[in-house]
Design an enzyme around this catalytic site. Structure first.
Site, PDB file in Angstrom:
ATOM      1  N   ASP A   3      34.905  28.689 171.811  1.00  0.00           N
ATOM      2  CA  ASP A   3      34.255  29.912 172.252  1.00  0.00           C
ATOM      3  C   ASP A   3      35.067  30.572 173.363  1.00  0.00           C
ATOM      4  OD1 ASP A   3      31.397  31.407 172.346  1.00  0.00           O
ATOM      5  OD2 ASP A   3      32.184  31.184 174.389  1.00  0.00           O
ATOM      6  N   HIS A  19      29.357  41.123 174.104  1.00  0.00           N
ATOM      7  CA  HIS A  19      29.237  40.224 175.249  1.00  0.00           C
ATOM      8  C   HIS A  19      27.985  40.494 176.095  1.00  0.00           C
ATOM      9  CE1 HIS A  19      32.100  37.597 177.866  1.00  0.00           C
ATOM     10  NE2 HIS A  19      30.855  37.226 178.018  1.00  0.00           N
TER      11      HIS A  19
END
Length: 329
Positions: free
Chosen positions: A59, A127
């Site tokens: 990630d 995000h």
């Protein structure tokens, strides 16, 4: 060439992503790559060691600055024969707020792919549910540059990225139930994942229930409390209830936290470059918490640690924390 099978010490369960191309499956545990301070050599070594242990999910994000080192480590792992092909990896990256504009989503993803030296991502996330004036990539955004996101158009650009095959699945991060509901009102490809802060001290029950009902996988970041970060704390790992449960099972508090997340049906990304801790984090799939353990954890007082006051401005788009999180505080 090394024996590929021998390199994978621990088997990691996977979950199916509902809206992915080709019915992609995501490993339950991922390695978080938001190192602070950033050490490229240490990161590459840690990624290679994690692959030897059995990690396959990584990630990252454009903001983290770790995409280049990750891409180089994955290429080296393939060259060394630790895996047979890129398809064995699950790579997540994220769209930063300065690129959260309809015309910048595709170029931002293409830049991440070039940096990672990959042809596609497995998962691309928005995000944060906010945009900012386009420009230099930076974590601290001046208040006057914060902008309301055009959710419909930005999500449409995310969908186009998946249709083009540049990412196998798309999702969001730090989205409340209300903001997720907004995405669902116009999405033709629903989000597969919502990555949020989640641990025994911030259990996200309401959000988890909403995501379960809408087939969205919850990925927990900071499942151990993000100790060592600018906003994290040791409150999770020092919690007395969790310490008692860990002692009773002969496990670490970190293992209890990760096992708890797994039993809630969540996936999680955990950040450690220490070989022994990376190994311990994988040793959570062959035991269970008791009903009594679960009841004790349910009684732990709740608090969100990552509030992100930096996205609050008297001129908006979010004037209060309550508006940013839609009351999920």
């Amino acid at each position: 060439m090394a024996d590929v099978e021998q390199s994978c010490v621990f088997a990691v369960p996977e979950v199916k992503l509902s809206s992915s191309s080709g019915h992609r499956h995501m490993p339950v545990i991922g390695m978080g790559l938001s190192p602070d301070p950033f050490d490229e050599i240490a990161l590459k070594q840690a990624v290679l060691e994690s692959i030897r242990l059995g990690y396959r999910h990584f990630d990252t994000a454009s903001l983290y600055g770790s995409e280049k080192a990750l891409g180089e480590a994955l290429a080296e792992a393939i060259q060394l024969g630790l895996v047979s092909s890129r398809e064995e990896f699950f790579v997540t990256s994220k769209l930063w707020v300065t690129d959260a504009h309809p015309d910048l989503v595709l170029p931002a993803l293409q830049k991440s792919l070039r940096t990672l030296q990959l042809e596609y991502l497995d998962l691309y996330l928005i995000h944060w549910p906010i945009s900012a004036k386009p420009g230099k990539l930076r974590g601290s955004i001046p208040q006057e540059e914060l902008q309301l996101m055009d959710y419909k158009s930005v999500w449409g650009a995310m969908e186009e990225c998946q249709r083009l095959g540049l990412t196998k699945s798309i999702g969001v991060s730090n989205f409340s139930c209300k903001k997720l509901e907004n995405i669902f009102s116009f999405a033709t490809i629903p989000p597969s994942v919502n990555q949020v802060e989640m641990n025994p001290l911030w259990q996200q029950k309401k959000l988890r229930e909403f995501c379960k009902a809408t087939n969205v996988i919850v990925t927990a970041f900071s499942p151990l409390g993000a100790i060592g970060t600018w906003w994290g704390s040791n409150h999770v790992l020092d919690n007395e209830t969790l310490k008692e449960i860990a002692k009773a099972h002969g496990k670490t508090v970190a293992q209890v936290c990760l096992r708890w997340s797994y039993e809630q049906g969540a996936t999680f990304v955990v950040k450690s470059f220490n070989k022994e801790r990376m190994k311990q984090n994988l040793q959570i799939f062959d035991w269970e918490l008791t009903k009594e353990d679960q009841e004790k954890i349910n009684q732990i007082p709740q608090r969100r640690f990552l509030l992100n006051e930096g996205f609050i401005s008297p001129n908006g788009p979010f004037k209060t924390l309550d508006e940013l999180w839609d009351g999920e505080l």
